[in-house]
Design an enzyme around this catalytic site. Structure first.
Site, PDB file in Angstrom:
ATOM      1  N   CYS A   1       2.769   5.953   8.717  1.00 21.44           N
ATOM      2  CA  CYS A   1       1.910   6.232   7.556  1.00 21.44           C
ATOM      3  C   CYS A   1       1.104   7.515   7.820  1.00 21.44           C
ATOM      4  O   CYS A   1       0.551   7.682   8.915  1.00 21.44           O
ATOM      5  CB  CYS A   1       0.962   5.058   7.318  1.00 21.44           C
ATOM      6  SG  CYS A   1      -0.215   5.404   5.999  1.00 21.44           S
TER       7      CYS A   1
ATOM      8  N   GLU B   1      -0.237  -0.628  16.231  1.00 24.21           N
ATOM      9  CA  GLU B   1      -0.844   0.655  15.823  1.00 24.21           C
ATOM     10  C   GLU B   1      -1.743   1.197  16.937  1.00 24.21           C
ATOM     11  O   GLU B   1      -1.740   2.399  17.229  1.00 24.21           O
ATOM     12  CB  GLU B   1      -1.653   0.470  14.528  1.00 24.21           C
ATOM     13  CG  GLU B   1      -2.269   1.783  14.044  1.00 24.21           C
ATOM     14  CD  GLU B   1      -3.194   1.609  12.849  1.00 24.21           C
ATOM     15  OE1 GLU B   1      -2.914   0.770  11.972  1.00 24.21           O
ATOM     16  OE2 GLU B   1      -4.232   2.311  12.799  1.00 24.21           O
TER      17      GLU B   1
ATOM     18  N   CYS C   1       0.853  -1.194   0.000  1.00 20.05           N
ATOM     19  CA  CYS C   1       0.000   0.000   0.000  1.00 20.05           C
ATOM     20  C   CYS C   1       0.889   1.244   0.000  1.00 20.05           C
ATOM     21  O   CYS C   1       2.113   1.169   0.129  1.00 20.05           O
ATOM     22  CB  CYS C   1      -0.889  -0.016   1.237  1.00 20.05           C
ATOM     23  SG  CYS C   1       0.081  -0.029   2.751  1.00 20.05           S
TER      24      CYS C   1
ATOM     25  N   HIS D   1       3.153   1.739  11.559  1.00 19.87           N
ATOM     26  CA  HIS D   1       2.186   1.704  12.661  1.00 19.87           C
ATOM     27  C   HIS D   1       2.322   2.891  13.614  1.00 19.87           C
ATOM     28  O   HIS D   1       1.432   3.155  14.397  1.00 19.87           O
ATOM     29  CB  HIS D   1       2.409   0.456  13.528  1.00 19.87           C
ATOM     30  CG  HIS D   1       2.156  -0.831  12.831  1.00 19.87           C
ATOM     31  ND1 HIS D   1       1.088  -1.027  12.007  1.00 19.87           N
ATOM     32  CD2 HIS D   1       2.815  -2.020  12.875  1.00 19.87           C
ATOM     33  CE1 HIS D   1       1.116  -2.277  11.550  1.00 19.87           C
ATOM     34  NE2 HIS D   1       2.157  -2.893  12.063  1.00 19.87           N
TER      35      HIS D   1
ATOM     36  N   THR E   1      -6.729   1.980  11.624  1.00 20.85           N
ATOM     37  CA  THR E   1      -6.958   2.178  10.181  1.00 20.85           C
ATOM     38  C   THR E   1      -7.494   0.941   9.462  1.00 20.85           C
ATOM     39  O   THR E   1      -8.138   1.073   8.426  1.00 20.85           O
ATOM     40  CB  THR E   1      -5.638   2.606   9.492  1.00 20.85           C
ATOM     41  OG1 THR E   1      -4.627   1.655   9.820  1.00 20.85           O
ATOM     42  CG2 THR E   1      -5.221   3.993   9.942  1.00 20.85           C
TER      43      THR E   1
ATOM     44  N   HIS F   1      -2.444  -4.440  19.494  1.00 19.94           N
ATOM     45  CA  HIS F   1      -1.854  -4.241  18.157  1.00 19.94           C
ATOM     46  C   HIS F   1      -0.932  -3.016  18.215  1.00 19.94           C
ATOM     47  O   HIS F   1      -1.283  -2.005  18.834  1.00 19.94           O
ATOM     48  CB  HIS F   1      -2.972  -4.024  17.134  1.00 19.94           C
ATOM     49  CG  HIS F   1      -2.470  -3.989  15.717  1.00 19.94           C
ATOM     50  ND1 HIS F   1      -1.826  -2.889  15.190  1.00 19.94           N
ATOM     51  CD2 HIS F   1      -2.504  -4.913  14.726  1.00 19.94           C
ATOM     52  CE1 HIS F   1      -1.488  -3.145  13.942  1.00 19.94           C
ATOM     53  NE2 HIS F   1      -1.889  -4.363  13.629  1.00 19.94           N
TER      54      HIS F   1
ATOM     55  N   SER G   1       2.371 -12.174   8.230  1.00 20.44           N
ATOM     56  CA  SER G   1       1.597 -10.966   7.920  1.00 20.44           C
ATOM     57  C   SER G   1       0.114 -11.260   8.094  1.00 20.44           C
ATOM     58  O   SER G   1      -0.454 -12.101   7.389  1.00 20.44           O
ATOM     59  CB  SER G   1       1.878 -10.529   6.475  1.00 20.44           C
ATOM     60  OG  SER G   1       0.848  -9.675   6.027  1.00 20.44           O
TER      61      SER G   1
HETATM   62 FE1  SF4 Z   1      -1.105   1.066   4.298  1.00 22.94          FE
HETATM   63 FE2  SF4 Z   1      -1.914   1.100   6.829  1.00 22.94          FE
HETATM   64 FE3  SF4 Z   1      -1.185   3.353   5.631  1.00 22.94          FE
HETATM   65 FE4  SF4 Z   1      -3.439   2.172   4.885  1.00 22.94          FE
HETATM   66  S1  SF4 Z   1      -2.983   3.035   6.895  1.00 22.94           S
HETATM   67  S2  SF4 Z   1      -1.866   3.022   3.512  1.00 22.94           S
HETATM   68  S3  SF4 Z   1      -2.903  -0.009   5.103  1.00 22.94           S
HETATM   69  S4  SF4 Z   1       0.141   1.595   6.074  1.00 22.94           S
END
Ligand code: SF4
Length: 314
Positions: free
Chosen positions: A122, A152, A39, A100, A188, A150, A244
Site C-alpha cells: 500500500c 507490516e 480500503c 503490508h 498504519t 505483525h 481478519s
Molecule cells: Fe488500507 Fe492499510 Fe493502506 Fe490504510 S494503510 S489504505 S488500511 S492497506
C-alpha cells in the site's frame, strides 16, 4: 438514500411483505455503513493481482493477499496461489508483495532467483518505509509504534534496521537505552493516542524527537461508522474473514452497542431468525472485504426479509 435498481424488490414489496414465519417485514430497512469494506490499498492490490492473473505465467502471493478466505479461494480458482516462501518457485513466475510490504531482502532474493515481483505494498505503508529510510540515513535511533510480530511491522523493521525499537505501550520504553536523537513512525493502523503517548514519553529523555505521522485513517473511519450504525440498528451483520483482525474488531465494536451482531463470511450463513422484529438491519465490513461481497450480502438480506435498502454511502 433509498436505492432502487437491482435491490429494489424489497422496497417494492413495502407494506405487504411477510417472511416465512409470517412476521411483517414491511418497514425493515437494510443500511450499509457509511464507510465499510475494502480500503484503497486492498482495492488496489486486488486490481493489480487480477490483472496479473489475466496474463500468462504463474502468480503467487507471499502469504494470503488479504485476510478473506473467500477472496483467497476465488484467486486460487484463477490460478493465483499462496506461498509461504520463495523456495521452489520457478524462474519467470511472479511473486506478489501484499499490502503490508516485506523486508527489502526478500525482494532482492526474488529478483536474484529470476522471479518477477509485483509490489502491491500500500502506498501509505510505503511512506513508512521511506520515512524510516530517511531517519536511518540521518542517524536517528528509530522507534516504531506498532505490534511486534505483525507482518507490516516486521517489514518496517527491515527498512529501519535491527536496532529499531518496536513498542505498543509507552511503558515498554522504560528499560530501553534512548539516544539523544530519536525518529518515530507508526504502523498504519495504530491510534493517534498511542503515538502521542509514546512521543510524549520520549521527549522526557531525548534531546530531539522527530515524528512522522504515518497512521492511515481508513480503519478508524470504518470503526466510527460501524459504531454509529450499531447505535441505532436492531441487528448488525459484519461481513468478512474470521481471520481478519480488523473485521473482528468491527464485530466487537458493534456487539458492544448491538447485542444482535453476527460476524459471517458469506450470505450462505444467514439465518432468517436473526431478523425477527428488526426495523433497522445494519451491514458493515472490514478493510479486507471487497464491495462485491457487501452487495451480495445486502441483496441476500433483502431477499430473505423483504426489507428496503438505505445505503449511507450513496
Ligand atoms: Fe488500507 Fe492499510 Fe493502506 Fe490504510 S494503510 S489504505 S488500511 S492497506
Amino acid at each position: 438514500m433509498t436505492t432502487n435498481g437491482d435491490v429494489s424488490q424489497g422496497a417494492a414489496r413495502d407494506e405487504s411483505t411477510s417472511d416465512q414465519t409470517g412476521n411483517d417485514r414491511a418497514r425493515a430497512t437494510v443500511v450499509v455503513a457509511r464507510e465499510a469494506g475494502a480500503c484503497y490499498g486492498v482495492e488496489r492490490a486486488l486490481r493489480m493481482v487480477g490483472e496479473a492473473a489475466n496474463q500468462a505465467g504463474e502468480v503467487h502471493t507471499l502469504g494470503p493477499l488479504i485476510h478473506n478466505p473467500r477472496v483467497v479461494r476465488d484467486l486460487a480458482s484463477v490460478g493465483v496461489s499462496e506461498v509461504d516462501s520463495l523456495d521452489g518457485l520457478r524462474p519467470g513466475s511472479t511473486v506478489v508483495v501484499r499490502t503490508h510490504g516485506v523486508v527489502p531482502s526478500i525482494v532482492d532474493e526474488a529478483r536474484a532467483l529470476g522471479l518477477g515481483v509485483l509490489d502491491a505494498t500500500c502506498p501509505h505503508v510505503k511512506k513508512v518505509h521511506d520515512s524510516v529510510s530517511l531517519l536511518r540515513s540521518q542517524g536517528y535511533q528509530i522507534v516504531i509504534v506498532g505490534d511486534p510480530g505483525h507482518p507490516e511491522v516486521e517489514a518496517i523493521v527491515g527498512y529501519a534496521g535491527d536496532d529499531a525499537i518496536v513498542v505498543n505501550d509507552p511503558d515498554q520504553l522504560a528499560d530501553v537505552r534512548i539516544r539523544p536523537r530519536v525518529g518515530v513512525v507508526a504502523q498504519t493502523t495504530q491510534t493517534h493516542a498511542l503515538l502521542q503517548a509514546v512521543v510524549s514519553r520520549l521527549t522526557e529523555r531525548a534531546a530531539e524527537v522527530r515524528v512522522f505521522t504515518t497512521i492511515c485513517s481508513a480503519t478508524r473511519r470504518r470503526q466510527q461508522a460501524a459504531a454509529e450504525l450499531a447505535g441505532h440498528a436492531d441487528v448488525i451483520v459484519v461481513v468478512g474473514g474470521r481471520n481478519s483482525g480488523n473485521t473482528s474488531r468491527l464485530a466487537q465494536i458493534c456487539r458492544a452497542r448491538c447485542a444482535r451482531t453476527h460476524h459471517i463470511e458469506g450470505e450462505d450463513e444467514l439465518e432468517s431468525a436473526w431478523f425477527e422484529g428488526a426495523r433497522v438491519i445494519g451491514i458493515t465490513a472490514g478493510a479486507s472485504t471487497p464491495s462485491s461481497q457487501i452487495m451480495s450480502m445486502r441483496d441476500a438480506i433483502v431477499a430473505m426479509t423483504g426489507a428496503k435498502v438505505e445505503d449511507d454511502r450513496e
